[in-house]
Scaffold this motif. Structure first.
Motif, PDB file in Angstrom:
ATOM      1  N   PHE A 363      51.460   6.697  62.466  1.00 21.68           N
ATOM      2  CA  PHE A 363      52.063   8.055  62.123  1.00 21.68           C
ATOM      3  C   PHE A 363      53.051   8.234  63.607  1.00 21.68           C
ATOM      4  O   PHE A 363      54.180   8.735  63.289  1.00 21.68           O
ATOM      5  N   ILE A 364      52.345   8.226  64.846  1.00 22.12           N
ATOM      6  CA  ILE A 364      53.178   8.351  65.889  1.00 22.12           C
ATOM      7  C   ILE A 364      54.382   7.386  66.105  1.00 22.12           C
ATOM      8  O   ILE A 364      55.542   7.824  66.364  1.00 22.12           O
ATOM      9  N   ASP A 365      54.292   6.298  65.819  1.00 25.10           N
ATOM     10  CA  ASP A 365      55.386   5.272  65.815  1.00 25.10           C
ATOM     11  C   ASP A 365      56.630   5.667  64.754  1.00 25.10           C
ATOM     12  O   ASP A 365      57.677   5.759  65.081  1.00 25.10           O
ATOM     13  N   SER A 366      55.958   5.974  63.339  1.00 20.34           N
ATOM     14  CA  SER A 366      56.815   6.342  62.544  1.00 20.34           C
ATOM     15  C   SER A 366      57.725   7.431  62.773  1.00 20.34           C
ATOM     16  O   SER A 366      58.943   7.165  62.614  1.00 20.34           O
ATOM     17  N   ALA A 367      57.206   8.433  63.416  1.00 20.04           N
ATOM     18  CA  ALA A 367      57.992   9.754  63.716  1.00 20.04           C
ATOM     19  C   ALA A 367      58.822   9.504  64.976  1.00 20.04           C
ATOM     20  O   ALA A 367      59.979   9.974  64.664  1.00 20.04           O
ATOM     21  N   SER A 368      58.400   8.796  65.608  1.00 16.72           N
ATOM     22  CA  SER A 368      59.054   8.587  66.829  1.00 16.72           C
ATOM     23  C   SER A 368      60.254   7.617  66.780  1.00 16.72           C
ATOM     24  O   SER A 368      61.402   7.748  67.346  1.00 16.72           O
ATOM     25  N   SER A 369      60.142   6.663  65.559  1.00 18.53           N
ATOM     26  CA  SER A 369      61.299   5.714  65.409  1.00 18.53           C
ATOM     27  C   SER A 369      62.139   6.507  64.439  1.00 18.53           C
ATOM     28  O   SER A 369      63.409   5.937  64.475  1.00 18.53           O
ATOM     29  N   ARG A 370      62.075   7.822  63.800  1.00 24.74           N
ATOM     30  CA  ARG A 370      62.777   8.427  63.082  1.00 24.74           C
ATOM     31  C   ARG A 370      63.509   9.474  63.690  1.00 24.74           C
ATOM     32  O   ARG A 370      64.724  10.033  63.326  1.00 24.74           O
ATOM     33  N   PHE A 371      62.760  10.065  64.775  1.00 25.28           N
ATOM     34  CA  PHE A 371      63.323  11.232  65.593  1.00 25.28           C
ATOM     35  C   PHE A 371      63.780  10.950  67.239  1.00 25.28           C
ATOM     36  O   PHE A 371      62.737   9.940  67.641  1.00 25.28           O
ATOM     37  N   ASN A 372      64.676  11.390  67.766  1.00 20.02           N
ATOM     38  CA  ASN A 372      64.549  11.254  69.318  1.00 20.02           C
ATOM     39  C   ASN A 372      63.505  11.870  69.926  1.00 20.02           C
ATOM     40  O   ASN A 372      63.637  13.195  70.132  1.00 20.02           O
ATOM     41  N   ALA A 373      62.752  11.110  70.638  1.00 20.71           N
ATOM     42  CA  ALA A 373      61.822  11.920  71.353  1.00 20.71           C
ATOM     43  C   ALA A 373      62.243  12.407  72.956  1.00 20.71           C
ATOM     44  O   ALA A 373      61.374  12.955  73.351  1.00 20.71           O
ATOM     45  N   THR A 374      63.381  12.239  73.044  1.00 16.59           N
ATOM     46  CA  THR A 374      63.829  12.742  74.489  1.00 16.59           C
ATOM     47  C   THR A 374      64.670  14.014  74.310  1.00 16.59           C
ATOM     48  O   THR A 374      65.002  14.534  75.364  1.00 16.59           O
ATOM     49  N   SER A 375      64.894  14.400  72.931  1.00 18.84           N
ATOM     50  CA  SER A 375      65.369  15.857  72.893  1.00 18.84           C
ATOM     51  C   SER A 375      64.597  16.761  72.357  1.00 18.84           C
ATOM     52  O   SER A 375      63.363  16.349  71.793  1.00 18.84           O
ATOM     53  N   GLU A 377      64.853  18.869  70.154  1.00 19.71           N
ATOM     54  CA  GLU A 377      64.710  19.085  68.708  1.00 19.71           C
ATOM     55  C   GLU A 377      63.999  17.961  68.062  1.00 19.71           C
ATOM     56  O   GLU A 377      63.083  18.041  67.091  1.00 19.71           O
ATOM     57  N   GLY A 378      64.186  16.675  68.544  1.00 18.70           N
ATOM     58  CA  GLY A 378      63.246  15.525  68.083  1.00 18.70           C
ATOM     59  C   GLY A 378      61.911  15.590  68.479  1.00 18.70           C
ATOM     60  O   GLY A 378      60.989  15.535  67.778  1.00 18.70           O
ATOM     61  N   LYS A 379      61.525  16.339  69.591  1.00 21.00           N
ATOM     62  CA  LYS A 379      60.133  16.624  69.889  1.00 21.00           C
ATOM     63  C   LYS A 379      59.372  17.514  68.969  1.00 21.00           C
ATOM     64  O   LYS A 379      58.574  17.306  68.482  1.00 21.00           O
ATOM     65  N   LYS A 380      60.514  18.543  68.538  1.00 24.33           N
ATOM     66  CA  LYS A 380      60.005  19.543  67.852  1.00 24.33           C
ATOM     67  C   LYS A 380      59.495  18.914  66.515  1.00 24.33           C
ATOM     68  O   LYS A 380      58.484  19.155  65.769  1.00 24.33           O
ATOM     69  N   LYS A 381      60.456  18.069  65.928  1.00 24.88           N
ATOM     70  CA  LYS A 381      60.154  17.432  64.451  1.00 24.88           C
ATOM     71  C   LYS A 381      58.921  16.455  64.643  1.00 24.88           C
ATOM     72  O   LYS A 381      58.314  16.279  63.682  1.00 24.88           O
ATOM     73  N   ILE A 382      58.811  15.576  65.672  1.00 23.12           N
ATOM     74  CA  ILE A 382      57.788  14.806  65.652  1.00 23.12           C
ATOM     75  C   ILE A 382      56.341  15.602  65.906  1.00 23.12           C
ATOM     76  O   ILE A 382      55.443  15.112  65.107  1.00 23.12           O
ATOM     77  N   GLY A 383      56.416  16.620  66.692  1.00 23.04           N
ATOM     78  CA  GLY A 383      55.412  17.466  66.786  1.00 23.04           C
ATOM     79  C   GLY A 383      54.983  18.212  65.430  1.00 23.04           C
ATOM     80  O   GLY A 383      53.639  18.121  64.913  1.00 23.04           O
ATOM     81  N   ALA A 420      48.664  22.497  71.517  1.00 25.76           N
ATOM     82  CA  ALA A 420      49.380  22.457  70.449  1.00 25.76           C
ATOM     83  C   ALA A 420      48.565  22.041  69.196  1.00 25.76           C
ATOM     84  O   ALA A 420      48.786  22.400  68.119  1.00 25.76           O
ATOM     85  N   VAL A 421      47.861  20.956  69.467  1.00 21.57           N
ATOM     86  CA  VAL A 421      47.111  20.187  68.266  1.00 21.57           C
ATOM     87  C   VAL A 421      45.883  21.328  67.679  1.00 21.57           C
ATOM     88  O   VAL A 421      45.706  21.404  66.533  1.00 21.57           O
ATOM     89  N   SER A 422      45.341  22.046  69.042  1.00 22.91           N
ATOM     90  CA  SER A 422      44.396  23.042  68.415  1.00 22.91           C
ATOM     91  C   SER A 422      44.897  24.141  67.658  1.00 22.91           C
ATOM     92  O   SER A 422      44.201  24.569  66.805  1.00 22.91           O
ATOM     93  N   LYS A 423      46.124  24.571  67.844  1.00 21.31           N
ATOM     94  CA  LYS A 423      46.761  25.766  66.961  1.00 21.31           C
ATOM     95  C   LYS A 423      47.079  25.109  65.499  1.00 21.31           C
ATOM     96  O   LYS A 423      46.912  25.846  64.775  1.00 21.31           O
ATOM     97  N   LYS A 424      47.215  23.770  65.438  1.00 28.80           N
ATOM     98  CA  LYS A 424      47.620  23.139  64.002  1.00 28.80           C
ATOM     99  C   LYS A 424      46.068  22.777  63.540  1.00 28.80           C
ATOM    100  O   LYS A 424      46.407  22.322  62.033  1.00 28.80           O
ATOM    101  N   SER A 425      45.269  22.734  64.189  1.00 29.10           N
ATOM    102  CA  SER A 425      43.770  22.185  63.577  1.00 29.10           C
ATOM    103  C   SER A 425      43.221  23.223  62.517  1.00 29.10           C
ATOM    104  O   SER A 425      43.637  24.421  62.585  1.00 29.10           O
ATOM    105  N   THR A 426      42.480  22.809  61.672  1.00 30.91           N
ATOM    106  CA  THR A 426      41.823  23.759  60.756  1.00 30.91           C
ATOM    107  C   THR A 426      40.276  23.364  60.734  1.00 30.91           C
ATOM    108  O   THR A 426      39.582  23.081  59.654  1.00 30.91           O
ATOM    109  N   PHE A 427      39.649  23.201  62.135  1.00 27.75           N
ATOM    110  CA  PHE A 427      38.310  22.873  62.199  1.00 27.75           C
ATOM    111  C   PHE A 427      37.562  24.201  61.686  1.00 27.75           C
ATOM    112  O   PHE A 427      38.076  25.174  61.872  1.00 27.75           O
ATOM    113  N   ILE A 428      36.352  23.665  61.245  1.00 26.51           N
ATOM    114  CA  ILE A 428      35.439  24.627  60.531  1.00 26.51           C
ATOM    115  C   ILE A 428      34.634  25.308  61.642  1.00 26.51           C
ATOM    116  O   ILE A 428      34.209  24.655  62.805  1.00 26.51           O
TER     117      ILE A 428
END
Length: 589
Positions: A363-375, A377-383, A420-428
């Motif tokens: 998942f990380i490799d797929s996203a970083s190959s499609r979006f620019n991790a240095t910009s 906007e790219g960081k936002k899309k990967i995240g 950021a991960v914690s904010k996106k989590s849905t832990f019970i």
């Protein structure tokens, strides 16, 4: 003892259930993730003492028979026969139920239908086009026979006529899902499958439950695949194509290769990969995940679609993770699917499976190959794509590892990514019931208190003087309390298990429920256990007293309206006494 009780007494429910799902010791019970619904926190409990199970998340519960009927879709007769084999019990005459008789009939219809379709493909002139089609796809006769492949010929009533000659009526054939009623013509039917390659859909034992039919013409306007509809014996979400042939190989390797379609499985077998099954589409179901998780610890996902962009595939991966299965992803390279890969480069296909990467690396490799991790906007899309996925990883250490890896890819601080991960989590969250570490909204405070009482083998009679029957709101809890309180007064009753054994039979299910409540391991410490009993009983008592105050308030209003001074005085005295009792309880809590 009848034969059902004999079989039940000779099988261990923990052993049976642990052959389907991983169980961990949890005090006197065992816990695990429920196979009947998706969950992150184990709420499925098994009691060796009571030989019972219950999920406090979805409410499913019962004995070993109930579990197998629910898990395997068997009727009572099938379950009894299977458990009798395990227990070494020879069954005497057993009268089949109406339901099991119908099921046997439907299974026989499917068995005969497979023979019909096989004959058309292997021997009949009308199967010539299908034979040429399969050979052109690299599928030879040995694979036709291995997988039971057949062909449904052109025509409207070929199968219906064949089955009618074997004394099956159209109503039963329709129930089996093999014929369809003509609109506006009562009693008139036509074959569901026509001019299609036929794949029998079997359970893990090789019993045919349904069929999938594929058109020969890739450009046909009709659907490429038609499956059997839902029937009394077929549920698409509970089967994996090829499992009957792959089961032993999966167990030996402790690994399953998961593909999408029938031809993917068949070509993999041709390439020498035998531990392969098909999900019949990317939308893995909880039933399919339960099957895989009980026979292996690792799954290599080998789908045509881009997993990162497919919500159904991601949901399937989440279910596998919840079940504790290690997930990897194989790269298809230049090939569009496993079928094409295995047919054209069998050695390369096997190598791709060997080199499969962890799904979260994918998942990380797929996203970083499609979006620019240095910009930015790219960081936002990967995240946006990866953060919710990492947030659903159930293992803390694994989640921490991938948070660190994502932080490195994005060139950001690990703590920032973790938040950021914690904010996106849905832990019970934690339980509302004091002392418990799992979500368990089906356990009331009263049930929790009684579960604590029966947790210890020795009987503390003082605890039975804290509450009265009127303090309980639940009829079951009240009846249990009164019965148990009466039993322990007998000086010969010195252990809780013996006291419970004397309870009326109509309290058996409720008693199972109490034994299966997941209590904290810290209550093995007698002092902590006693403190918890006193605390919870105090809470129940306060609630009971407050209910009594509410009742007195209503009576006071009625007495004041009637200007009954004598009754008002009595009620005020009672009101004051109960209020003081509440104050004392709160002061001591």
């Amino acid at each position: 003892m009848d034969q059902v009780d004999e079989v039940k007494s000779k099988v261990d429910i923990v052993e049976v259930i642990s052959s389907y799902i991983p169980l961990k010791k949890a005090g006197r019970n065992y816990s695990g993730l429920c196979p009947f619904h998706g969950e992150k926190t184990p709420s499925f409990m098994v009691s060796p003492e009571r030989q019972a199970f219950k999920c406090f998340g979805c409410g499913e519960g019962g004995d070993v028979f109930t579990f197998l009927e629910k898990q395997e879709g068997w009727d009572f007769k099938e379950t009894l026969e299977e458990l009798a084999k395990r227990a070494g019990v020879t069954l005497r005459d057993f009268k089949p139920t109406k339901q099991s008789t119908q099921k046997e009939k439907l299974l026989e219809i499917h068995k005969l239908s497979e023979k019909f379709y096989n004959y058309i493909l292997l021997e009949h002139k009308s199967g010539e086009r299908a034979r040429d089609y399969l050979k052109n796809r690299g599928v030879e006769r040995d694979l036709w026979e291995k997988f039971g492949i057949g062909f449904a010929p052109k025509g409207w009533e070929n199968l219906a006529g064949f089955l009618a000659k074997h004394k099956f009526n159209l109503a039963d054939i329709s129930t089996a899902g093999l014929v369809v009623g003509r609109s506006g013509r009562a009693g008139s039917y036509y074959d569901r499958f026509r001019e299609r390659i036929m794949f029998p859909l079997k359970d893990s034992r090789g019993v045919i439950m349904g069929f999938a039919g594929r058109v020969l013409d890739a450009n046909a306007k009709e659907a490429k695949y038609v499956n059997s509809p839902q029937t009394p014996i077929y549920n698409k979400g509970s089967l994996l194509f090829g499992l009957d042939l792959a089961r032993n190989a999966i167990r030996e390797k402790n690994e399953a290769v998961l593909v999408e379609g029938e031809f993917d499985v068949i070509s993999a077998h041709k390439a020498g990969v035998l531990n392969v099954v098909a999900s019949k589409g990317t939308a893995l179901t909880e039933g399919q995940v339960a099957i895989l998780s009980r026979i292996c610890d690792k799954v290599i996902v080998c789908f045509d679609t881009d997993l990162a962009g497919d919500a159904a595939a991601r949901r399937g991966i989440e279910l596998l993770d919840l079940a504790g299965v290690s997930i990897r992803v194989a790269d298809m390279g230049k090939f569009k699917d496993p079928d094409e890969f295995a047919q054209n480069d069998p050695a390369g296909f096997a190598q791709a499976l060997e080199k499969s990467k962890d799904v979260y690396d994918y998942f990380i490799d797929s996203a970083s190959s499609r979006f620019n991790a240095t910009s930015s906007e790219g960081k936002k899309k990967i995240g946006r794509e990866v953060l919710p996925i990492l947030g659903k990883i159930t293992d803390d250490l694994v989640r921490a590892h991938y948070i660190a890896r994502l932080a490195k890819v994005l060139d950001l601080d690990v703590q920032l990514v973790s938040e950021a991960v914690s904010k996106k989590s849905t832990f019970i969250g934690s339980s509302d019931v004091p002392g418990q570490g799992v979500v368990n909204k089906q356990v009331s405070q009263e049930d929790y208190f009684l579960a604590l009482l029966v947790y210890k083998e020795d009987i503390v009679s003082d605890f039975f003087e804290i509450l009265k029957a009127q303090d309980f709101t639940s009829d079951s809890a009240k009846k249990f309390w009164v019965a148990l309180r009466g039993i322990i007064k007998d000086p010969k009753i010195r252990t809780m298990s013996r006291a419970v054994g004397k309870l009326p039979k109509d309290l058996s299910d409720y008693c199972d429920h109490l034994y299966l409540v997941n209590l904290s391991l810290e209550f093995d410490d007698r002092e902590l256990w006693a403190q918890e009993v006193i605390k919870i009983s105090g809470m129940i008592k306060r609630a009971s007293l407050k209910r009594q105050l509410e009742g007195l308030s209503q009576k006071l209003k009625e007495a004041q309206n009637k200007e009954n001074d004598r009754e008002i005085g009595i009620l005020l005295a009672q009101f004051g006494k109960i209020s003081e009792d509440i104050r004392q309880l709160e002061a001591n809590s």
